[in-house]
Structures are given as structure tokens and as C-alpha cells.
Design an enzyme around this catalytic site. Sequence first.
Site, PDB file in Angstrom:
ATOM      1  N   ASP A 196       0.815  -1.171   0.118  1.00 11.94           N
ATOM      2  CA  ASP A 196      -0.083  -0.002  -0.064  1.00 11.94           C
ATOM      3  C   ASP A 196       0.943   1.353   0.066  1.00 11.94           C
ATOM      4  O   ASP A 196       1.902   1.152   0.587  1.00 11.94           O
ATOM      5  CB  ASP A 196      -0.895  -0.021   1.377  1.00 11.94           C
ATOM      6  CG  ASP A 196      -1.948   1.099   1.040  1.00 11.94           C
ATOM      7  OD1 ASP A 196      -2.713   1.171   0.520  1.00 11.94           O
ATOM      8  OD2 ASP A 196      -1.874   1.733   2.097  1.00 11.94           O
ATOM      9  N   GLU A 249      14.187 -15.458   0.634  1.00  7.83           N
ATOM     10  CA  GLU A 249      14.440 -16.716   1.392  1.00  7.83           C
ATOM     11  C   GLU A 249      13.188 -17.580   1.151  1.00  7.83           C
ATOM     12  O   GLU A 249      13.352 -18.798   1.836  1.00  7.83           O
ATOM     13  CB  GLU A 249      14.349 -16.157   2.979  1.00  7.83           C
ATOM     14  CG  GLU A 249      15.694 -15.235   3.290  1.00  7.83           C
ATOM     15  CD  GLU A 249      15.296 -14.829   4.932  1.00  7.83           C
ATOM     16  OE1 GLU A 249      14.549 -15.656   5.652  1.00  7.83           O
ATOM     17  OE2 GLU A 249      15.929 -13.743   5.031  1.00  7.83           O
TER      18      GLU A 249
END
Length: 532
Positions: A196, A249
Site C-alpha cells: 500500500d 528466502e
Amino acid sequence: MGPDVSWWRGAVVYQVYPRSFADGNGDGVGDLAGIESRLPYLRDLGVDALWINPWYVSPMADGGYDVADYRAIDPVFGTLWDAERLIRAAHRHGLRIIADIVPNHVSDRHPWFRAALAAAPGSPERARFHFRDEPNNWRSRFGGPAWTRLGDGQWYLHLFDAAQPDLNWDHPEVRAEFEAVLRFWLDRGVDGFRIDVADRLVKEAGLPDRPVRETGAPGFGSDGPRPQPDKDRPEVHGIYRAWRRVLDEYPDRAFVGEMWVTDPDRFAMYLRPDELHTAFNFAFLKCAWDAGALREVVDRTLATHAGVGAPPTWVLSNHDVTRHATRYGRADTGFVKRVHDVPSDRALGVRRARAAALLSMALPGSAYVYQGDELGLPEVFDLPAAAREDPVFRRTGGADLGRDGCRVPLPWGGDAAPFEFGAGGSWLPQPADWRDLTAARQLGDPASMLSLYRLALRVRRGEAALGDGPMRWLDLGEGVLGFARDPGFACVVNLSGRPAALPEGAPLVASAELGGPAGRLLPPDAAVWLRT
Ligand code: NOJ
């Protein structure tokens, strides 16, 4: 190494505004159970991923963009258990889930802000926000000043509603907290995040006045003159580099950024290989229904993204803007800011929306579908003032009706409101004539908007194998947009105002009946996909 075929490079992403999608428990507000119950619909529609607007604990001062707890689901939507189940169920249906992360501000009910209010001026609790003894001249994006004064005389900054205090991103705890929140949801299986107001997190040191005061109604259409002290600061990129390291990751995850940054070079900086994977293309959303203007936007988009190796996105609507079936029926089809007193030709708007759907799904990259666009829903303007919830309506004293008109709960079936949205009404009233627009009714009609979307998405994924990749323009005369993609595909959009002769190729999908004796004429405001 072969070409990068990561899912997010060519995905069709369906935007779920959870309050208005489907209501599982009959309280009149959509929820996670409702979404889960409609997963077969979304799978059969043929989209690849769902972006779900904020589902976190929130007082709903801004439809959930005021988050009080980033690690819990608001009770109106369900529980964390429901969210985990929804993620698993979506995956079983072959649908990925993109969560919405809101890092610029929190709710005024967030524990950090409550602690800041309880603490004294100059305290460590206030250092996580922007507290000042004097406000500057910044305006809220929702209208009115961007500062609110407390009883002790200090002011706090909120670029949006007063119930959405801006975080201080220079504070290490703020940075650490959001990386932990990303991990929290990645560990629960989300496939990515929509970020956002991604361009506004960092403010210029010292919070200087804006050089030029904003004029006119606030909105989402423009970002004003630059440089501005409250957006697109160079330091914001360090945040996204750190976030990218976290995301990397986990295999196969992706970001989509919400930046209303119009300068293509500055926009592209967010999409460098070690930052965000994708971002919403608002230039396309704002573009008028005009062949020259669209071609220019497409060219600029492709060039901007090619420079950083990121796939473009094609966005027509979302929960913040006037629905495009309404915009395209107006005399002025471009989107600068919301207007509500301008007539729109419904049939023309729908016709163009059908063509625009084919255009957006054929262009290289990823495409977005805002819930209800596949039903051709119009903007609703005549909501009663008492039902309106968007803070924009209140903060502008009604001068801007706000965004409730594109957030009216979906009509799923039946002949009367709430049209199977749920068993207990709908938090915003639905127009009675939506009985003709329900998903159930459209499913049975091969000429409906829903049937067009379903066919186009099947062809996009199947025989046309569209997604990311190169394209080249075809020269089909003035007002006619045509482009080819390998192997053997062409898309033609007629914006010329008169029938256009089709190039060679067998039609795969058309947004309108083809004309002429051999069916080789594309009527105005229509689009076709061809096997060439
Ligand atoms: C952009 C969101 O899309 C909008 O709905 C929200 O009001 C603002 N950001 C503030 O979070």
C-alpha cells in the site's frame, strides 16, 4: 538458462475486496468463509492469483487500511485459522494468494499509537510516528490537513485519515517490525504482497512544507508537482531492498507495489532486480479510450519495464477508482479524479469494457481484474449518505462521493438484493437492476461479460499461451490498435469509430459480433484475438 517463467510475470490477478465479495456468516459484510465458498467460481473464471485487500484487525476507518494488529484477522472477516485454511484451499484450487501490506500508517488503535498517545511529547513511544509542535502545510490525500492536534498541543502526521497515523520509517523498530510481519504471513503460505502507498513511506528529513500547495479536490489521479517532500524519496528503495532479501528466502513469492508515480524513470527504480517484482500500471488505468493515447502508454510501459527486466501489469480498475464500465461510457474517458455528476452511456461503456478486457489480457505481462469487472458492474452513485463509509466522503464534505460506489457487494444470483451475497443483506445497498448482472444469470448467457472473461482467460492460459514476452505492432490504419505475439497470435482493438477490416487469422475470442459477409469486419469499440 531459459527465459524466466515465474508465475508473477504473466499472472492474471483477481482483486478481492473482502467486505464486498461474499458473506459467509450472514452479517451483511463479506468474509473469509465467503471467499472460500467462491473459490470454485474463481478457479473456473481462470485467474491465477487473488490479491485480497487488508484482512487484519481494524476499526475500519478506511475499509481495513487502518490496521490495529498485523498478525490477526478482523473478527468481521474470521480468524487466523480461517485465513490459513483459505490459503490452503486456494492453493488446492490452483490459486495463489497475495496479501495486502500497509506500511505507511497504522490505525490509531494500534498498540504503538495508543502508547504514543499515553506518553509525553519527546518520548520514545512518539518517536515511531511523526509528532511535531507545529504542523507543516501538507494536506491529507483524503481532504483537509494532514495533521491532527492532541490535547497536549502536539500534532501528528497522517497522509490519509486522522485515524491512520503515519509511521516514522527512520525508526529501526518500524523497519524490524514490518520485516517480521512479512515473515509471519510468508510462513503461513502467502505467495506475495501488494504494498500500500509504496512510494510514501519515507518523508524528507525535517518535514519541510510542500513547495506548491495542492489545489482542487484530493484524489488518486495525480501526484502533483515534484519533487515533493512526502513521496518518492530516494531512501525508500533501501526498504524494498531489505524486503526483497526477506522474500527471496521463500521460493516463488512476489511483490506488487502501489505507487502513483508518473515519471517512468522514477517508477522503474522500484522495479530494479533487487526491489519489487511488479507494480500497478496506473498510466494504463488513467488512459483515455483513444488509440493514440493507448499506444503511447503501451509503448512507454514496455520501455520502462524492459529497462529493469520487470513484467508490465495492465490494470483497468480497483477499489479506489470509478469502475471502468462507467468511465468508458463518458464523453471524457480518461481518469484524472473521481467525478459523479457526469453522464455515462451504459451500453457504450460496457462495449468498451469488453474490448479493454481483451486488450489488457493480451498485452505482455500480468493483468488485474477487480472483482465485479468480470460482471461488467457499473459505478453506483446513488448510495444514501448514511450508508457511505469512505472517509473521503466525510473529509471532503461530500464534494467527492468517495469510493463506496465501486465497493458495492457483488451480485451472485437470485432476483432480489442481496443477490446471494449472503443471508443477511449487504453493508452497501445494491441497485435493483443488478438482478440482470448476477454471476448466475451471466453464466447461462454466452454473450455476457462473464462468459467473455471465462473464454478469454481459458484461451489466454491455453491455446494462445499469453503472459509475458515480446509483441510487435501491426499497421492496421488510423484508430485501430493491432499487435502480434509469437507464436501465431494477434489482438486487434478498433477505436476508429467505423468497422475495421481484420488481418488474416482465425478468431479465437471477440468482444462483439464480427460483421461483413465473411465475418472479417471488427465493429467500433470492439476487440478480437486471432490465431494467425
Ligand atoms: C491506497 C489504498 O488502495 C486505499 O484504499 C487506501 O485508502 C489508501 N492507500 C490508504 O491506505
